[in-house]
Write an enzyme that holds these catalytic residues in place. Structure first.
Site, PDB file in Angstrom:
ATOM      1  N   ASN A   1      -3.935  19.723 -44.601  1.00  0.00           N
ATOM      2  CA  ASN A   1      -4.840  19.698 -43.448  1.00  0.00           C
ATOM      3  C   ASN A   1      -4.110  19.906 -42.121  1.00  0.00           C
ATOM      4  OD1 ASN A   1      -7.068  19.175 -45.084  1.00  0.00           O
ATOM      5  ND2 ASN A   1      -6.672  16.978 -45.059  1.00  0.00           N
TER       6      ASN A   1
ATOM      7  N   GLN B   1      -6.343   0.863  -7.556  1.00  0.00           N
ATOM      8  CA  GLN B   1      -5.512   0.340  -8.648  1.00  0.00           C
ATOM      9  C   GLN B   1      -5.955   0.927  -9.995  1.00  0.00           C
ATOM     10  OE1 GLN B   1      -3.987  -3.777  -8.566  1.00  0.00           O
ATOM     11  NE2 GLN B   1      -5.391  -4.152 -10.245  1.00  0.00           N
TER      12      GLN B   1
ATOM     13  N   SER C   1      -4.378  15.133 -48.441  1.00  0.00           N
ATOM     14  CA  SER C   1      -5.547  14.295 -48.658  1.00  0.00           C
ATOM     15  C   SER C   1      -5.210  13.294 -49.754  1.00  0.00           C
ATOM     16  CB  SER C   1      -6.729  15.159 -49.080  1.00  0.00           C
ATOM     17  OG  SER C   1      -7.685  14.370 -49.768  1.00  0.00           O
TER      18      SER C   1
ATOM     19  N   GLU D   1      -6.116  19.446 -35.026  1.00  0.00           N
ATOM     20  CA  GLU D   1      -7.391  18.754 -34.806  1.00  0.00           C
ATOM     21  C   GLU D   1      -7.244  17.649 -33.768  1.00  0.00           C
ATOM     22  OE1 GLU D   1      -9.591  18.134 -38.816  1.00  0.00           O
ATOM     23  OE2 GLU D   1      -7.503  18.492 -39.299  1.00  0.00           O
TER      24      GLU D   1
ATOM     25  N   TYR E   1      -6.588   2.082   2.273  1.00  0.00           N
ATOM     26  CA  TYR E   1      -6.458   1.583   0.896  1.00  0.00           C
ATOM     27  C   TYR E   1      -7.623   0.690   0.516  1.00  0.00           C
ATOM     28  CZ  TYR E   1      -4.675  -0.899  -3.189  1.00  0.00           C
ATOM     29  OH  TYR E   1      -4.532  -1.420  -4.448  1.00  0.00           O
TER      30      TYR E   1
ATOM     31  N   THR F   1     -14.717  39.238 -30.843  1.00  0.00           N
ATOM     32  CA  THR F   1     -15.574  38.730 -29.772  1.00  0.00           C
ATOM     33  C   THR F   1     -16.750  38.094 -30.508  1.00  0.00           C
ATOM     34  OG1 THR F   1     -16.810  40.799 -29.615  1.00  0.00           O
ATOM     35  CG2 THR F   1     -14.921  40.572 -28.136  1.00  0.00           C
ATOM     36  N   HIS F   2     -17.268  37.013 -29.968  1.00  0.00           N
ATOM     37  CA  HIS F   2     -18.321  36.240 -30.646  1.00  0.00           C
ATOM     38  C   HIS F   2     -17.870  35.763 -32.035  1.00  0.00           C
ATOM     39  CE1 HIS F   2     -21.044  38.179 -27.649  1.00  0.00           C
ATOM     40  NE2 HIS F   2     -20.294  39.237 -27.909  1.00  0.00           N
TER      41      HIS F   2
ATOM     42  N   ASN G   1       0.819  -1.216   0.000  1.00  0.00           N
ATOM     43  CA  ASN G   1       0.000   0.000   0.000  1.00  0.00           C
ATOM     44  C   ASN G   1       0.855   1.270   0.000  1.00  0.00           C
ATOM     45  OD1 ASN G   1      -2.053  -1.809   0.087  1.00  0.00           O
ATOM     46  ND2 ASN G   1      -2.647  -1.416   2.211  1.00  0.00           N
TER      47      ASN G   1
ATOM     48  N   LYS H   1      -5.225  19.750 -50.964  1.00  0.00           N
ATOM     49  CA  LYS H   1      -5.438  19.877 -49.527  1.00  0.00           C
ATOM     50  C   LYS H   1      -4.154  19.854 -48.706  1.00  0.00           C
ATOM     51  CE  LYS H   1      -8.849  19.849 -47.435  1.00  0.00           C
ATOM     52  NZ  LYS H   1     -10.007  19.027 -47.125  1.00  0.00           N
TER      53      LYS H   1
ATOM     54  N   LYS I   1      -4.135   4.216 -12.262  1.00  0.00           N
ATOM     55  CA  LYS I   1      -2.928   4.334 -13.101  1.00  0.00           C
ATOM     56  C   LYS I   1      -3.185   4.420 -14.598  1.00  0.00           C
ATOM     57  CE  LYS I   1      -0.655   1.705  -9.643  1.00  0.00           C
ATOM     58  NZ  LYS I   1      -2.033   1.525  -9.146  1.00  0.00           N
TER      59      LYS I   1
HETATM   60  N1  ARG Z   1      -1.458  -3.326  -7.552  1.00  0.00           N
HETATM   61  C1  ARG Z   1      -1.923  -2.594  -6.427  1.00  0.00           C
HETATM   62  C2  ARG Z   1      -2.340  -1.183  -6.832  1.00  0.00           C
HETATM   63  O1  ARG Z   1      -2.042  -0.785  -7.899  1.00  0.00           O
HETATM   64  C3  ARG Z   1      -0.847  -2.520  -5.383  1.00  0.00           C
HETATM   65  C4  ARG Z   1      -1.341  -2.413  -3.978  1.00  0.00           C
HETATM   66  C5  ARG Z   1      -2.005  -3.670  -3.563  1.00  0.00           C
HETATM   67  N2  ARG Z   1      -2.296  -3.676  -2.169  1.00  0.00           N
HETATM   68  C6  ARG Z   1      -3.131  -4.554  -1.662  1.00  0.00           C
HETATM   69  N3  ARG Z   1      -3.347  -4.493  -0.405  1.00  0.00           N
HETATM   70  N4  ARG Z   1      -3.747  -5.446  -2.393  1.00  0.00           N
HETATM   71  O2  ARG Z   1      -3.007  -0.496  -6.117  1.00  0.00           O
END
Ligand code: ARG
Length: 463
Positions: free
Chosen positions: A290, A327, A282, A295, A322, A160-161, A115, A288, A330
């Site tokens: 682009n 998880q 294009s 974009e 936790y 403006t606008h 954790n 063209k 990420k």
């Molecule tokens: N893979 C977990 C995460 O990204 C790591 C922490 C896991 N901790 C646990 N008590 N299961 O959060």
């Protein structure tokens, strides 16, 4: 290790291994392997601290240090076999360390938990991204400053606008974005300062009974200090949310600018020519060119907003400390970071390479009665009219020009006198766009002299 059916890291009380679906939903190694370098840095700092505190022997710490370097070089060299059964980067690294150095590997996890480990790794990763964003923003600001300086006195319509409002200078328009990206830069730095605390040693949630030195690991990892509350340390993801919020605001700025570049590079506007390096063709229409990069910047921004919202939703219902929900922090942040960095780099490249079309800008600047406000101001200043009356008289002159199909400077003095007899030919001085922009010398105004004051200030500020 993987030959045993229950998990080698936590399977002591388990009679069987996980169902394949359980393994699939549980594993994060598919994405958190991106934090391998941060994970190994955290483990090295932790092991060195354990030895310094006499919690493990120096020889075990040395074996761990060397072993971790081997693991890192295997991962960096692409010679590491990641295992889904080992769930995440933390357990993949530790299991491989055990294969390499044997028993001492088992002492590494003393006084810590996954954790605090994951919170540490992720903070280190986000901190690297904030540093990359800072560099990207500085490069973009420098490219804008070069454009602003080169075209400090080029006239163009201000809108403006999206309707012609008053003439402004190209330099002034570029500097508006410098202000926006400058605020982003200060938000990035501010977020980095606030997030730079170490969760390591908070352990599972309550701290540890081992005599660890959290200040030592914090310093080794470049953190300003350890997080002061172990529950908060493992359950906080504000640092990722701030990263995504800062990214979102910056992305919004990038998208607005991208939108302008799309409009400006069209045949109808022709305010800018984007370089071939940042345009595409294009496959069917040979003429063209682009503005795809602009974009895509405009479009990618949705992913960054989405990541911010998604993580807010993950966090909003979690009791301390936790929960595995976390998880899910990420992948979203990784995707947002990749796209933010790419958008910053693409925008910098486009700005550096683009050519402002001075003639087209000037022609557009004079169109659309853009100096009507200057005319009204002249009536106030020279004839002493109240502004409301001057506004009315100017409106009548605009209507007259519109009826004649010309712009304000093309009206004759007789035309003007028909609307108001006191007007003299001195009025024509203020109807030119150059006079208009040169007169707007109030602080922060569009006059070239003011633009150059701001360019200088920014150059001094960012070094
Ligand atoms: N893979 C977990 C995460 O990204 C790591 C922490 C896991 N901790 C646990 N008590 N299961 O959060």
């Amino acid at each position: 290790m993987t030959d045993k059916s229950s998990n080698q890291m936590w399977g002591g009380r388990f009679a069987s291994g996980p169902d394949a679906i359980m393994e699939a939903i549980n594993a994060s190694i598919g994405f958190d392997k991106r934090m391998a370098a941060q994970d190994i840095a955290g483990s090295r700092a932790h092991a060195a601290m354990l030895a310094a505190q006499g919690i493990i022997s120096d020889s075990d710490a040395e074996a761990i240090r060397k072993g971790l370097l081997t693991v890192l070089s295997e991962i960096e060299g692409g010679n590491f076999e990641f295992s889904t059964a080992l769930e995440d980067i933390h357990m993949n690294v530790e299991a491989r360390l055990k294969e390499i150095i044997g028993e001492p590997a088992g002492r590494l996890h003393t006084g810590r938990s996954r954790n605090d480990q994951v919170a540490t790794d992720f903070r280190l990763w986000v901190r690297d991204q904030l540093d990359a964003a800072e560099a990207g923003l500085l490069a973009l600001i420098r490219a804008l400053l070069a454009q602003a300086e080169a075209g400090a006195d080029w006239v163009m319509p201000g809108f403006t606008h999206l309707q012609t409002a008053q003439p402004v200078t190209w330099g002034h328009h570029m500097m508006a974005y410098v202000e926006m990206f400058g605020r982003d830069l200060s938000r990035v730095r501010d977020a980095r300062d606030r997030m730079n605390e170490s969760p390591l040693g908070a352990a599972a949630l309550a701290g540890t009974s081992f005599p660890i030195d959290r200040h030592m690991t914090a310093a080794a990892l470049g953190f300003a200090r350890p997080c002061a509350n172990s529950l908060d340390a493992v359950s906080d993801r504000d640092f990722a949310l701030e990263f995504l919020s800062v990214a979102s605001i910056c992305a919004m700025h990038l998208s607005r600018f991208a939108e302008e570049l799309v409009i400006w590079s069209s045949a109808q506007f022709r305010f800018v020519t984007l370089s071939d390096r940042f345009s595409t063709g294009s496959s069917i229409m040979p003429q063209k060119k682009n503005p795809d990069a602009a974009e895509l910047i405009r479009a990618k921004i949705g992913r960054i907003f989405g990541a911010n919202t998604a993580l807010m939703m993950v966090m909003k219902g979690l009791p301390l400390a936790y929960s595995k929900d976390m998880q899910e922090d990420k992948e979203q942040a990784f995707d947002a970071a990749d796209n933010w960095m790419l958008a910053l780099a693409a925008m910098e490249g486009m700005v550096r390479d683009m050519t402002g079309n001075r003639d087209a800008l000037a022609a557009a600047a004079g169109a659309g009665f853009s100096t009507a406000t200057d005319l009204a101001d002249w009536l106030v200043r020279v004839l002493g009219m109240p502004f409301r009356d001057a506004h009315h008289v100017t409106g009548a002159l605009v209507a007259q020009a519109e009826a004649k199909g010309c712009d304000l400077p093309e009206l004759t003095l007789d035309d003007m006198r028909a609307v108001h007899p006191d007007i003299t030919d001195a009025v024509f001085d203020v109807l030119g766009v150059d006079n208009s922009v040169n007169s707007r010398t109030s602080y922060g105004g569009t006059a070239p002299a003011q633009v150059l004051v701001q360019v200088l200030r920014w150059k001094e500020q960012i070094g």
